[in-house]
Design an enzyme around this catalytic site. Sequence first.
Site, PDB file in Angstrom:
ATOM      1  N   TYR A   1      -8.177   6.379   0.076  1.00 55.74           N
ATOM      2  CA  TYR A   1      -8.536   7.297  -1.014  1.00 55.74           C
ATOM      3  C   TYR A   1     -10.034   7.565  -1.098  1.00 55.74           C
ATOM      4  O   TYR A   1     -10.464   8.309  -1.974  1.00 55.74           O
ATOM      5  CB  TYR A   1      -8.097   6.710  -2.357  1.00 55.74           C
ATOM      6  CG  TYR A   1      -6.659   6.950  -2.665  1.00 55.74           C
ATOM      7  CD1 TYR A   1      -5.671   6.317  -1.930  1.00 55.74           C
ATOM      8  CD2 TYR A   1      -6.280   7.803  -3.699  1.00 55.74           C
ATOM      9  CE1 TYR A   1      -4.341   6.520  -2.210  1.00 55.74           C
ATOM     10  CE2 TYR A   1      -4.949   8.002  -3.980  1.00 55.74           C
ATOM     11  CZ  TYR A   1      -3.985   7.359  -3.240  1.00 55.74           C
ATOM     12  OH  TYR A   1      -2.667   7.555  -3.534  1.00 55.74           O
TER      13      TYR A   1
ATOM     14  N   LYS B   1      -0.774  -5.238   4.455  1.00 55.00           N
ATOM     15  CA  LYS B   1      -0.067  -5.044   5.722  1.00 55.00           C
ATOM     16  C   LYS B   1      -0.970  -5.630   6.819  1.00 55.00           C
ATOM     17  O   LYS B   1      -1.318  -4.968   7.808  1.00 55.00           O
ATOM     18  CB  LYS B   1       0.198  -3.535   5.927  1.00 55.00           C
ATOM     19  CG  LYS B   1       1.066  -3.183   7.101  1.00 55.00           C
ATOM     20  CD  LYS B   1       2.552  -3.387   6.852  1.00 55.00           C
ATOM     21  CE  LYS B   1       3.326  -3.143   8.140  1.00 55.00           C
ATOM     22  NZ  LYS B   1       4.752  -3.439   8.019  1.00 55.00           N
TER      23      LYS B   1
ATOM     24  N   ASP C   1       5.922  -3.685   2.860  1.00 57.46           N
ATOM     25  CA  ASP C   1       7.291  -3.166   3.021  1.00 57.46           C
ATOM     26  C   ASP C   1       8.308  -4.170   2.460  1.00 57.46           C
ATOM     27  O   ASP C   1       9.248  -3.817   1.752  1.00 57.46           O
ATOM     28  CB  ASP C   1       7.598  -2.784   4.474  1.00 57.46           C
ATOM     29  CG  ASP C   1       6.985  -3.724   5.494  1.00 57.46           C
ATOM     30  OD1 ASP C   1       6.176  -4.597   5.097  1.00 57.46           O
ATOM     31  OD2 ASP C   1       7.295  -3.613   6.686  1.00 57.46           O
TER      32      ASP C   1
ATOM     33  N   ASP D   1      -0.867   2.656  -5.489  1.00 61.50           N
ATOM     34  CA  ASP D   1      -0.368   3.939  -5.983  1.00 61.50           C
ATOM     35  C   ASP D   1       1.150   3.997  -5.833  1.00 61.50           C
ATOM     36  O   ASP D   1       1.883   4.330  -6.774  1.00 61.50           O
ATOM     37  CB  ASP D   1      -1.032   5.050  -5.149  1.00 61.50           C
ATOM     38  CG  ASP D   1      -0.761   6.424  -5.719  1.00 61.50           C
ATOM     39  OD1 ASP D   1      -0.391   6.517  -6.899  1.00 61.50           O
ATOM     40  OD2 ASP D   1      -0.914   7.405  -4.976  1.00 61.50           O
TER      41      ASP D   1
END
Length: 358
Positions: free
Chosen positions: A124, A191, A224, A248
Site C-alpha cells: 500500500y 507469509k 492462507d 485489509d
Amino acid sequence: MPHSVTLIPGDGTGPEITEATRRVLEATGVQFEWDVCQAGAETLAKQGTVLPEEVIDSIRRTKVALKGPITTPVGRGQRSANVTLRKRLDLYANLRPARTYQGLRSRYDHIDLVIVRENTEDLYAGIEFQRGSPELEELIELIDRTTGHRLDSEAAISIKYISVAASRRIVKFAFDYARANKRRKVTAVHKANIMRLSDGLFLSIAHEVAREYPDIQYEDRIVDNMCMQLVQKPEQYDVLVLPNLYGDIISDLSAGLIGGLGVAPGANIGSQYAVFEPVHGSAPKYAGQNKVNPMAMMFSGVMLLRHLEEREAATRLELALMQVLAEGKNVTYDLKPRPDDPTAVGTSQVANAVIERL
Ligand code: NAD
C-alpha cells in the site's frame, strides 16, 4: 470540561450516520465541543480538494476525530482522502474489533476478534512502476544485475516494503492493546515461508517484541491458513496483528463473520492523533434516504469514548446498542432477513431507540 473533537460528516450517507452518532454520544451525558469540518464531494466541488487543510489543522489541534465515510473520486487525479489523512497524521495502526452480538444474523455465535492492521507500508505504500516507463527499465536492469532474474519489460511492478521500525511499532501496539484490554493472545499473521525477506522481517520482529510481553500468549500463522482457521474455529483467536494488505483482507473477512459492514467499527491510531470511523464506505446510492445503518459508526463512537477515558459512558452506549440489536425491532434493512423487509426502520429511528435505552 467538554472534550474537543473534530467531527467530519463526510459525504454520501456519511452526514446522516454522523448526525445519528453525534446525537447518541451527546445523550450519554458526556460533553463535547465539536469542530465540524467538511471533507469529500462537497469540498471537491467548492475548493477542488476532498481533504481541505483545515481538517488536518483541526485534528492537529483536537488530537481526535470522529469521521463519516468519504467517497474516493474515480479518475480525477485526486488521492483518497482516507489514505491521505492516515499518511499526513501518521495514523499507523488500524484497529478493527469484530464481535458477534445477539440479534445479528451470523453463522457464528462467539466471535470476539481484534484486527490490528499496519496502515502505512507494505504493497500500500504506493511505490509502483508503470509498464513501458524508463524507471521500470532501470529497475529491471538493477534486478537483473543484482539477482540474475531477467524480468519481462511488458510488466508493471508494485513494491512490497516492510521496515523494522513500522513492524516493531505495530506489533508493540497490538501487545499494548492486548495488555490494556485484558486480552489473552496475540497472533502475528504473515507469509514468511514464501516472502522470506519482507514478511520474514515482520515475523522476526514480532517474535522479538513478543518476548517483552511474557504475560500475553503469542503465536504466528501463515495468512492462507489463518483464513481457513478463522472460518472453521474463529473462537480460538483473539488479537491478530498483520501487515497492511493481509490486514485489509482479514478485517473484511472478520466483518463478514460477525454479520456485515453495518456493525463493523474502526479506528486509525497514531502516536499523537486518533480518527474513529466505521469500516464501511459512503454507500452513495442511499444518500439522503434515512436508510443505512448508523451502528458501525455508533460502535466507533464507543471506541472514541474509551479513548477519551469516558469508560462508564462507553459501556452504557455499548449496552444500549446491544439491546437494540437483540430486540431486533428498531434496526435497518441490512439487519433484517430480507433487505425489502417493511419493518426495517431508518437511520434516525435507530438513534432514537438507542437514546431511549441509554
Ligand atoms: P460501501 O461500504 O460504501 O458499500 C458496500 C455495500 O454495503 C453497499 O451495498 C452498501 O449499500 C452497503 N453498506 C455500506 N454501509 C452500510 C451501512 N452503514 N448500512 C447498510 N448498508 C451499508 O463500499 P463501496 O460501495 O465499495 O464504496 C463506496 C465509496 O466509499 C467508494 O468511493 C469508496 O472509496 C469509499 N470508501 C470510503 C471509506 C472511508 O471513508 N473510510 C471506506 C471504504 C470505502
